[in-house]
Design a protein around this motif. Sequence first.
Motif, PDB file in Angstrom:
ATOM      1  N   ALA A  20      48.830  34.536  44.310  1.00  0.00           N
ATOM      2  CA  ALA A  20      49.114  33.906  43.020  1.00  0.00           C
ATOM      3  C   ALA A  20      48.044  32.869  42.680  1.00  0.00           C
ATOM      4  O   ALA A  20      47.656  32.703  41.526  1.00  0.00           O
ATOM      5  CB  ALA A  20      50.492  33.234  43.070  1.00  0.00           C
ATOM      6  N   SER A  21      47.555  32.188  43.722  1.00  0.00           N
ATOM      7  CA  SER A  21      46.480  31.224  43.494  1.00  0.00           C
ATOM      8  C   SER A  21      45.203  31.952  43.093  1.00  0.00           C
ATOM      9  O   SER A  21      44.491  31.572  42.173  1.00  0.00           O
ATOM     10  CB  SER A  21      46.232  30.416  44.770  1.00  0.00           C
ATOM     11  N   ALA A  22      44.940  33.057  43.819  1.00  0.00           N
ATOM     12  CA  ALA A  22      43.686  33.778  43.595  1.00  0.00           C
ATOM     13  C   ALA A  22      43.660  34.452  42.229  1.00  0.00           C
ATOM     14  O   ALA A  22      42.639  34.417  41.533  1.00  0.00           O
ATOM     15  CB  ALA A  22      43.515  34.817  44.702  1.00  0.00           C
ATOM     16  N   ILE A  23      44.774  35.039  41.845  1.00  0.00           N
ATOM     17  CA  ILE A  23      44.795  35.761  40.571  1.00  0.00           C
ATOM     18  C   ILE A  23      44.935  34.748  39.438  1.00  0.00           C
ATOM     19  O   ILE A  23      45.949  34.079  39.320  1.00  0.00           O
ATOM     20  CB  ILE A  23      45.980  36.756  40.524  1.00  0.00           C
ATOM     21  N   GLY A  24      43.884  34.608  38.664  1.00  0.00           N
ATOM     22  CA  GLY A  24      43.937  33.602  37.603  1.00  0.00           C
ATOM     23  C   GLY A  24      42.986  33.961  36.482  1.00  0.00           C
ATOM     24  O   GLY A  24      42.645  35.137  36.295  1.00  0.00           O
ATOM     25  N   LEU A  25      42.548  32.932  35.777  1.00  0.00           N
ATOM     26  CA  LEU A  25      41.673  33.177  34.632  1.00  0.00           C
ATOM     27  C   LEU A  25      40.385  33.874  35.065  1.00  0.00           C
ATOM     28  O   LEU A  25      39.797  34.627  34.306  1.00  0.00           O
ATOM     29  CB  LEU A  25      41.350  31.853  33.946  1.00  0.00           C
ATOM     30  N   GLY A  26      39.959  33.614  36.302  1.00  0.00           N
ATOM     31  CA  GLY A  26      38.741  34.240  36.813  1.00  0.00           C
ATOM     32  C   GLY A  26      38.843  35.760  36.800  1.00  0.00           C
ATOM     33  O   GLY A  26      37.887  36.460  36.459  1.00  0.00           O
ATOM     34  N   ASN A  27      40.009  36.286  37.170  1.00  0.00           N
ATOM     35  CA  ASN A  27      40.198  37.742  37.167  1.00  0.00           C
ATOM     36  C   ASN A  27      40.219  38.266  35.744  1.00  0.00           C
ATOM     37  O   ASN A  27      39.687  39.319  35.454  1.00  0.00           O
ATOM     38  CB  ASN A  27      41.546  38.118  37.804  1.00  0.00           C
ATOM     39  N   LEU A  28      40.883  37.508  34.876  1.00  0.00           N
ATOM     40  CA  LEU A  28      41.129  38.036  33.543  1.00  0.00           C
ATOM     41  C   LEU A  28      39.939  37.885  32.611  1.00  0.00           C
ATOM     42  O   LEU A  28      39.672  38.752  31.807  1.00  0.00           O
ATOM     43  CB  LEU A  28      42.351  37.352  32.916  1.00  0.00           C
TER      44      LEU A  28
HETATM   45  N1  PFF Z   1      41.183  31.731  41.683  1.00  0.00           N
HETATM   46  C1  PFF Z   1      41.546  31.388  40.343  1.00  0.00           C
HETATM   47  C2  PFF Z   1      41.018  32.396  39.353  1.00  0.00           C
HETATM   48  O1  PFF Z   1      40.465  33.430  39.729  1.00  0.00           O
HETATM   49  O2  PFF Z   1      41.172  32.121  38.177  1.00  0.00           O
HETATM   50  C3  PFF Z   1      41.063  30.096  39.878  1.00  0.00           C
HETATM   51  C4  PFF Z   1      41.224  28.936  40.715  1.00  0.00           C
HETATM   52  C5  PFF Z   1      42.384  28.706  41.423  1.00  0.00           C
HETATM   53  C6  PFF Z   1      40.232  28.078  40.756  1.00  0.00           C
HETATM   54  C7  PFF Z   1      42.478  27.631  42.191  1.00  0.00           C
HETATM   55  C8  PFF Z   1      40.313  26.985  41.482  1.00  0.00           C
HETATM   56  C9  PFF Z   1      41.432  26.793  42.222  1.00  0.00           C
HETATM   57  F1  PFF Z   1      41.468  25.722  42.956  1.00  0.00           F
END
Ligand code: PFF
Length: 466
Positions: A20-28
Amino acid sequence: MKKTRASWSGSVAFVLAAAASAIGLGNLWRFPYLAARYGGGIFIAVYLALSLTLGFVLLVTEIAIGRYARQSQLTAFGELGHPKWNFLGVLATLVPLFILPYYNVIGGWVVRYFAAYAGTAFAVIAPAADPKAFFDAFVAAPWAPFVAMCVFTAAVLVVIVLGVKNGIEKANLVLVPALLAMAVALSVYVATLPGAGAGIRYYLVPDFSSCDNVGKVVLGAMGQMFYSLSLAMGIMITYGSYMRRRDSVPKAAVRIVAADTFVAVLSGFMIIPVVVVFASAGAAEGGRVAIDAGPGLMFETLPKVFLSLGAAGPWIGLFFFTLVLFAALTSAISMTEALVAAVCDFFKTSRGKSVAVIGVWSVAVGALSAFGYGRWSSLKFFGLPPLDFFDTSMNILTPIVAALICVFVGWILSPKRILAECQRSGERVGFRLFYVIMVRFVAPILIGAILVSEVCRCLGIGGWTI
Ligand code: PFF
């Protein structure tokens, strides 16, 4: 009396939280843009290869450090018997400390769009005729971005106050499956739209003509992998510190990488055909279509596409921004937890007090970014608006922290300690040699390359804009 540390209720809860932490705006918003730009299938293949090797190794390292030390990143390095390396904990804490406030501002933008699409879907308000003008007016408005940020931050803090098991775990149990289901549903919907086939081919088929610079593709994929897997931000150390000894670290790491990569690749199916075919956005650049990155893609290009979908548009927009909201919330929750845990561990204070401290910090520092395009637009750090300044600084700090963690584990602590922690669950670890080579040599060299390129770019003496 020594309080026992909170823990996840099981390995599924841990994998869910880390994913859940990893999947975020970066993926999208970042992965699809990079894939579209750097040779489609080529970028995807390089990304997969990197995340399954380097990403896996770094993830195992951070989770194992946290689980061994039973401390958040701030105090974990001292706990491993190397108090001189405590400075690395401080650096690792600085990353979420400065990312969180502006991530919450962007979370606020998502809240605003979610509300706007809910309004248009339920025919309460008219859709914005010009999405770009809507975005520009919103971020420059006197109060709206700040208020939206506060709403987003409050939602995150409520989950954190409830604690590891009752807050984070329960929120993820709802948000992550919902997010996955929405992402699959939207990708299927996009695939059924007429003309989508060409967009999907554009995304998947390797285009060697656009890949004259392999170094750029590798560095781009690596930078993306760090951000996407929430590495070098202390988060995986803190989340690892709540992991039970009997659960397998390598198995969890493989699942986290798989989930994160799955959503990144799926986002491409959701976004690229829409942008390339339906909006035909951007000018052809070196034979590829240049689609907007980041905020431009999410808050301007896609809303333009939704507008062109007629009556279905507001509903698709609402669906899409619900998904984005969930992804942003779970990532912000992880950053906030890493900071709250750091305050608790360092000052030996209660969770409630720590949440208050981090809440005040996020709102105060976030205000700089929230007002930075409007009422405080004259405020610049090194010529950049506050949000852009924090983002750029973190792009430099992250590889420094990642490289130092590898040097620390590879040459000071000994990779054996991490491998021993992995074996605590009773399993045989079959990747010992691979791990040692990666952590001692490959990782520091590759990460060093990102760092040099980033620093050169910032100083305007070369380096690649990716
Ligand atoms: N990993 C998250 C993403 O892919 O959007 C973004 C993110 C989460 C960045 C947690 C920094 C962080 F500490």
